[in-house]
Design a protein around this motif. Structure first.
Motif, PDB file in Angstrom:
ATOM      1  N   LEU A   1     -14.388  -3.621   6.505  1.00 14.26           N
ATOM      2  CA  LEU A   1     -13.203  -2.783   6.626  1.00 14.26           C
ATOM      3  C   LEU A   1     -13.497  -1.639   7.584  1.00 14.26           C
ATOM      4  N   SER A   2     -12.672  -1.506   8.604  1.00 11.71           N
ATOM      5  CA  SER A   2     -12.888  -0.459   9.597  1.00 11.71           C
ATOM      6  C   SER A   2     -11.935   0.722   9.401  1.00 11.71           C
ATOM      7  N   ARG A   3     -10.655   0.420   9.195  1.00 15.10           N
ATOM      8  CA  ARG A   3      -9.667   1.494   9.022  1.00 15.10           C
ATOM      9  C   ARG A   3      -8.716   1.141   7.885  1.00 15.10           C
ATOM     10  N   LEU A   4      -8.255   2.167   7.211  1.00 18.05           N
ATOM     11  CA  LEU A   4      -7.248   1.988   6.163  1.00 18.05           C
ATOM     12  C   LEU A   4      -6.309   3.191   6.209  1.00 18.05           C
ATOM     13  N   ALA A   5      -5.013   2.928   6.226  1.00 14.65           N
ATOM     14  CA  ALA A   5      -4.024   4.014   6.149  1.00 14.65           C
ATOM     15  C   ALA A   5      -2.990   3.620   5.101  1.00 14.65           C
ATOM     16  N   VAL A   6      -2.759   4.512   4.158  1.00 16.02           N
ATOM     17  CA  VAL A   6      -1.819   4.243   3.065  1.00 16.02           C
ATOM     18  C   VAL A   6      -0.768   5.341   3.084  1.00 16.02           C
TER      19      VAL A   6
ATOM     20  N   ILE B   1       8.006   0.954  -1.999  1.00 19.23           N
ATOM     21  CA  ILE B   1       7.691   2.369  -2.248  1.00 19.23           C
ATOM     22  C   ILE B   1       6.552   2.854  -1.362  1.00 19.23           C
ATOM     23  N   GLY B   2       6.035   1.965  -0.521  1.00 17.84           N
ATOM     24  CA  GLY B   2       4.983   2.401   0.381  1.00 17.84           C
ATOM     25  C   GLY B   2       4.446   1.244   1.196  1.00 17.84           C
ATOM     26  N   TYR B   3       3.634   1.608   2.185  1.00 14.05           N
ATOM     27  CA  TYR B   3       3.034   0.621   3.074  1.00 14.05           C
ATOM     28  C   TYR B   3       1.595   1.017   3.344  1.00 14.05           C
ATOM     29  N   ALA B   4       0.833   0.059   3.811  1.00 13.40           N
ATOM     30  CA  ALA B   4      -0.526   0.377   4.246  1.00 13.40           C
ATOM     31  C   ALA B   4      -0.887  -0.494   5.448  1.00 13.40           C
ATOM     32  N   ARG B   5      -1.778   0.027   6.249  1.00 11.07           N
ATOM     33  CA  ARG B   5      -2.319  -0.698   7.398  1.00 11.07           C
ATOM     34  C   ARG B   5      -3.834  -0.719   7.283  1.00 11.07           C
ATOM     35  N   SER B   6      -4.439  -1.824   7.688  1.00 13.14           N
ATOM     36  CA  SER B   6      -5.897  -1.883   7.686  1.00 13.14           C
ATOM     37  C   SER B   6      -6.379  -2.626   8.921  1.00 13.14           C
ATOM     38  N   VAL B   7      -7.587  -2.312   9.315  1.00 14.10           N
ATOM     39  CA  VAL B   7      -8.223  -2.961  10.470  1.00 14.10           C
ATOM     40  C   VAL B   7      -9.575  -3.483  10.007  1.00 14.10           C
ATOM     41  N   TRP B   8      -9.851  -4.756  10.288  1.00 19.56           N
ATOM     42  CA  TRP B   8     -11.062  -5.412   9.811  1.00 19.56           C
ATOM     43  C   TRP B   8     -11.812  -6.060  10.967  1.00 19.56           C
TER      44      TRP B   8
ATOM     45  N   PHE C   1      -2.822   8.806   3.403  1.00 18.39           N
ATOM     46  CA  PHE C   1      -4.280   8.887   3.380  1.00 18.39           C
ATOM     47  C   PHE C   1      -4.817   7.902   4.401  1.00 18.39           C
ATOM     48  N   GLU C   2      -5.659   8.396   5.304  1.00 15.60           N
ATOM     49  CA  GLU C   2      -6.263   7.534   6.320  1.00 15.60           C
ATOM     50  C   GLU C   2      -7.771   7.582   6.189  1.00 15.60           C
ATOM     51  N   MET C   3      -8.395   6.444   6.386  1.00 10.55           N
ATOM     52  CA  MET C   3      -9.848   6.381   6.326  1.00 10.55           C
ATOM     53  C   MET C   3     -10.351   5.622   7.543  1.00 10.55           C
ATOM     54  N   ALA C   4     -11.382   6.169   8.167  1.00  3.80           N
ATOM     55  CA  ALA C   4     -12.108   5.442   9.213  1.00  3.80           C
ATOM     56  C   ALA C   4     -13.530   5.262   8.708  1.00  3.80           C
TER      57      ALA C   4
END
Lengths: 247, 247
Positions: free
Chosen positions: A61-66, A106-113, A201-204
């Motif tokens: 997992l490289s990026r996560l944004a919720v 009620i929400g979305y998320a994006r991720s990069v792998w 919330f974003e995570m790198a």
């Protein structure tokens, strides 16, 4: 393949130990569910962790944004949909929608792998795996939230630090992706969560940390309830960066 | 009522973020599942948390003992059975069996619960609730593990301490029952878990702790891989005691 077959839908309930003191699902648990759904979806389509482990490849997992309008309340059913948005040579974008008990988004998320070889730790060409089969799952379902942004943290003094312990470590021997989220949320006082909630919330994820590593947390208050967090291990090596937006 | 109707069975899978570095389900996650199953079982029979909350009563976990031959591996399905063993005026004994993917019993657990009024914090007479209906669910299914023992810890210097943070706090504003287990497991070095596993874990919940409380951990090595742990808040008040047996 129909667009419907490309989207996986998974059902959950907000369990008592998975909600915070406000009675809403915690972001850490939601993140856990999202990553599990990514795994279920990939496994059902032949490119899951277990299949890849046999070839000594693994997803990283490289990026996560919720980005959430609201979080499910304790005991409420909710569901997660996930699909592949793009596949590049070295990365794939996987998106998520979170639906409440009535099927309302009620929400979305994006991720990069990325996919790496566990032997060499080097990235694998996704378009070369199973004859590039993953491309057949690309789906144009909308995900109306911003892509993960570049996060820069300027703070030079840590606001907290801890030593990675047994409970932090996953099967790969690394501090697990969800634990970082929990430790970052713990930087903010309970009082803040009483009157505000996390909008985004974003995570790198930059590097792995291990048992016994000292993790230091650097916090920027960027104003307007936007916070930048950088986690470093053993003094100076960046492990991950987060952006937390309250509302 | 047939004995079969008295036992609730619930199915799980050992998720990736729920296993430790050895690839086995963590005791904290198992404890979470057990408490959830207790909730499911009680709710299905009309004496669950949600029903009680309407009357301003709530279940309080007093003791938990888990005794495992082995833990499920990552991705393995397993199930939990639970039933009521005894009902007394102020306590009820609830037992559990943990079954592996082939239905083989791989462990058992015992728990002791009280019901209190959330207004007065005083215990409620279980035999007076719903006309003592809970007694109809008492079941003589065997649970071949020892009852929770009396735990006494002699250590006078803490081996660790921490401040209760946002992620520790549940919907009642207390540090949640599972977090104590995780914090206690974190007292032992990773190396110990590499060569040994927890055979039995006992917990006696004595008092609640809250956000911002300083939790200190006192550890007795009783020999033969038996450890006693006492958690105190803000210096001297006992919050819980545990016995951890490795093998």
């Amino acid at each position: 393949m129909s667009e419907n077959n490309k989207i996986g839908t998974y059902n959950f309930v907000a369990e008592p130990f998975h909600v915070d003191f406000t009675g809403r699902l915690t972001l850490g648990v939601l993140g856990n569910h999202l990553l599990n759904c990514a795994g279920f979806h990939a496994t059902e389509r032949g490119f899951g962790m277990a299949e890849l482990n046999e070839e000594n490849y693994t997803w990283v997992l490289s990026r996560l944004a919720v980005d959430m309008d609201e979080m499910p309340l304790q005991y409420e059913p909710f569901s997660v949909q996930t699909w592949v948005e793009n596949v590049y040579r070295l990365f794939t974008d996987r998106n998520f929608a979170i639906l409440d008990k009535d099927g309302r988004k009620i929400g979305y998320a994006r991720s990069v792998w990325a996919m790496i070889s566990m032997q060499t730790r080097k990235p694998i060409d996704l378009l070369a795996i199973n004859g590039g089969d993953i491309v057949n799952y690309v789906c144009d379902e909308p995900c109306p939230i911003e892509k993960p942004s570049r996060i820069k943290v300027m703070a030079t003094e840590p606001v907290a630090s801890l030593t990675a312990k047994y409970s932090d470590i996953d099967i790969n021997g690394h501090v697990n992706s969800i634990r970082y989220i929990e430790h970052i949320l713990d930087l903010f006082p309970l009082e803040k969560y009483r009157t505000q909630r996390i909008r985004r919330f974003e995570m790198a994820y930059v590097a792995e940390s291990y048992y016994g590593d000292t993790l230091s947390f650097f916090l920027d208050d960027d104003g307007n309830d936007v916070y930048g967090v950088e986690v470093k291990k053993n003094g100076d090596e960046t492990v991950c960066r987060a952006k937390v937006i309250f509302e």
